[in-house]
Motif scaffolding. Sequence first.
Motif, PDB file in Angstrom:
ATOM      1  N   ASP A  65      76.579  31.857  63.055  1.00 61.56           N
ATOM      2  CA  ASP A  65      75.836  31.851  61.781  1.00 61.56           C
ATOM      3  C   ASP A  65      75.568  33.287  61.316  1.00 61.56           C
ATOM      4  OD1 ASP A  65      74.055  32.600  63.713  1.00 61.56           O
ATOM      5  OD2 ASP A  65      72.416  31.303  63.024  1.00 61.56           O
ATOM      6  N   ASN A  67      75.216  36.670  59.442  1.00 59.40           N
ATOM      7  CA  ASN A  67      75.029  37.152  58.072  1.00 59.40           C
ATOM      8  C   ASN A  67      74.458  38.561  58.135  1.00 59.40           C
ATOM      9  OD1 ASN A  67      72.117  36.938  58.314  1.00 59.40           O
ATOM     10  ND2 ASN A  67      72.349  34.733  58.000  1.00 59.40           N
ATOM     11  N   SER A  68      74.143  39.115  56.980  1.00 56.68           N
ATOM     12  CA  SER A  68      73.684  40.501  56.947  1.00 56.68           C
ATOM     13  C   SER A  68      72.280  40.677  57.516  1.00 56.68           C
ATOM     14  CB  SER A  68      73.709  41.020  55.503  1.00 56.68           C
ATOM     15  OG  SER A  68      72.894  40.220  54.665  1.00 56.68           O
ATOM     16  N   TYR A  84      72.604  36.626  65.801  1.00 60.62           N
ATOM     17  CA  TYR A  84      73.231  35.377  65.347  1.00 60.62           C
ATOM     18  C   TYR A  84      73.629  34.521  66.545  1.00 60.62           C
ATOM     19  CZ  TYR A  84      77.488  38.229  65.994  1.00 60.62           C
ATOM     20  OH  TYR A  84      78.461  39.046  66.499  1.00 60.62           O
ATOM     21  N   ASN A  91      80.330  25.624  60.317  1.00 58.47           N
ATOM     22  CA  ASN A  91      80.698  26.288  59.063  1.00 58.47           C
ATOM     23  C   ASN A  91      81.834  25.557  58.365  1.00 58.47           C
ATOM     24  OD1 ASN A  91      78.914  28.588  58.890  1.00 58.47           O
ATOM     25  ND2 ASN A  91      80.014  29.471  60.614  1.00 58.47           N
ATOM     26  N   GLY A 292      80.880  37.025  51.190  1.00 60.19           N
ATOM     27  CA  GLY A 292      80.705  38.018  52.243  1.00 60.19           C
ATOM     28  C   GLY A 292      80.146  39.337  51.789  1.00 60.19           C
ATOM     29  N   ARG A 298      74.410  38.527  52.753  1.00 58.38           N
ATOM     30  CA  ARG A 298      75.857  38.378  52.826  1.00 58.38           C
ATOM     31  C   ARG A 298      76.208  37.437  53.976  1.00 58.38           C
ATOM     32  NH1 ARG A 298      77.590  44.564  53.043  1.00 58.38           N
ATOM     33  NH2 ARG A 298      75.695  44.605  54.325  1.00 58.38           N
ATOM     34  N   ASP A 299      76.954  36.401  53.661  1.00 56.62           N
ATOM     35  CA  ASP A 299      77.272  35.362  54.641  1.00 56.62           C
ATOM     36  C   ASP A 299      78.623  35.672  55.275  1.00 56.62           C
ATOM     37  OD1 ASP A 299      77.549  33.064  56.124  1.00 56.62           O
ATOM     38  OD2 ASP A 299      76.776  31.748  54.552  1.00 56.62           O
ATOM     39  N   GLN A 302      80.548  32.318  56.820  1.00 58.35           N
ATOM     40  CA  GLN A 302      81.208  31.452  55.852  1.00 58.35           C
ATOM     41  C   GLN A 302      82.385  32.160  55.193  1.00 58.35           C
ATOM     42  OE1 GLN A 302      80.031  28.382  53.809  1.00 58.35           O
ATOM     43  NE2 GLN A 302      78.887  27.648  55.561  1.00 58.35           N
ATOM     44  N   SER A 303      82.239  33.446  54.910  1.00 64.75           N
ATOM     45  CA  SER A 303      83.342  34.192  54.325  1.00 64.75           C
ATOM     46  C   SER A 303      84.542  34.228  55.265  1.00 64.75           C
ATOM     47  CB  SER A 303      82.887  35.624  54.012  1.00 64.75           C
ATOM     48  OG  SER A 303      83.927  36.375  53.447  1.00 64.75           O
TER      49      SER A 303
END
Length: 334
Positions: A65, A67-68, A84, A91, A292, A298-299, A302-303
């Motif tokens: 998971d 992200n930023s 994370y 996802n 992303g 920013r994910d 998922q990106s």
Amino acid sequence: MTVAIDRATGKRSGDRAPRPGRARRLKRSFDKHWYAYAMIAPVAVVLGVLVLYPLAYGFYLTLTDANSLNSARTIGVNEIEATYKFIGLDNYADILWGETAYDRFWSHFVWTIVWTAACVALHYGIGLGLALLLNQKLRGRTLYRLVLILPWAVPTFVTVFGWRFMLADAGIINSGLDALGLPTPLWLEDTFWQRFAAIMVNTWCGVPFMMVSLLGGLQSIDASLYEAAEMDGASAWQRFSHVTLPGLRSVSSTVVLLGIIWTFNQFAVIFLLFGNTAPDAQILVTWAYQLGFGQQPRDFAQSAAYGMLLLAILIVFTSFYRRWLNRNEQQLAI
């Protein structure tokens, strides 16, 4: 039938020696072709560093998971460790079957397919038409070739920015349409016209490559085939359909496949033309970038998952495409 038997070993003369193991075969191959292995080793290392490692790490991110907010980062002199977690295939499930799956994936997937099909069809159709014209004996043919190849020679960002200025509300295109009393579309604001403009600009950028490739294919077709067809009374259309198209089959199959792959992953045209202002005109690759790098937080996971799905789609399509081509070639051979 007589078989000689060696009394010392008990083996028959017709028996084959046992096949050496894989390790032994690899050792023999290395001893025989060590120079070739030494030559390709730097390329293999570079590919591993620049392609395989990022691909493997990107796939790992899709199972988290990340992200930023929970990735490792440095703020001033403070180093914050990653927090994370591993979440498996969640996802992918969220992208394909989640509550917002249509808005976040399927709508962009459908538009990407339409975008790719329309652009490649226009690339091939216009490129083939121009190649047929330039293959004729025309005065100033070299100059025409130079002018038509310019859109491919000019850097993409220059071309796209030029089109962006021309498609603006007060640009030259709308000014010309207004002078003629025609409606002036909102090229950069309305969803339909955004998509139309994207296809138009990408067609402008992609036609020269298709034209040059097909022109080379046309020049490789034996002229005697056209002479024989003309002597048999074949019309211009019959010569085109029975001589030109079959003669271009190998070139066409290659350039169409390359065109599909390039257009499916065409990032520059969409991003430079609209940036983040046209969510409904984003194809999958630009939408993955938006997730992303174009939002907060920013994910990354998922990106990266979008990237893996794009790779899987292209691999599946390419395998079916090659099988279809091989099957058609076998049928033609029969």
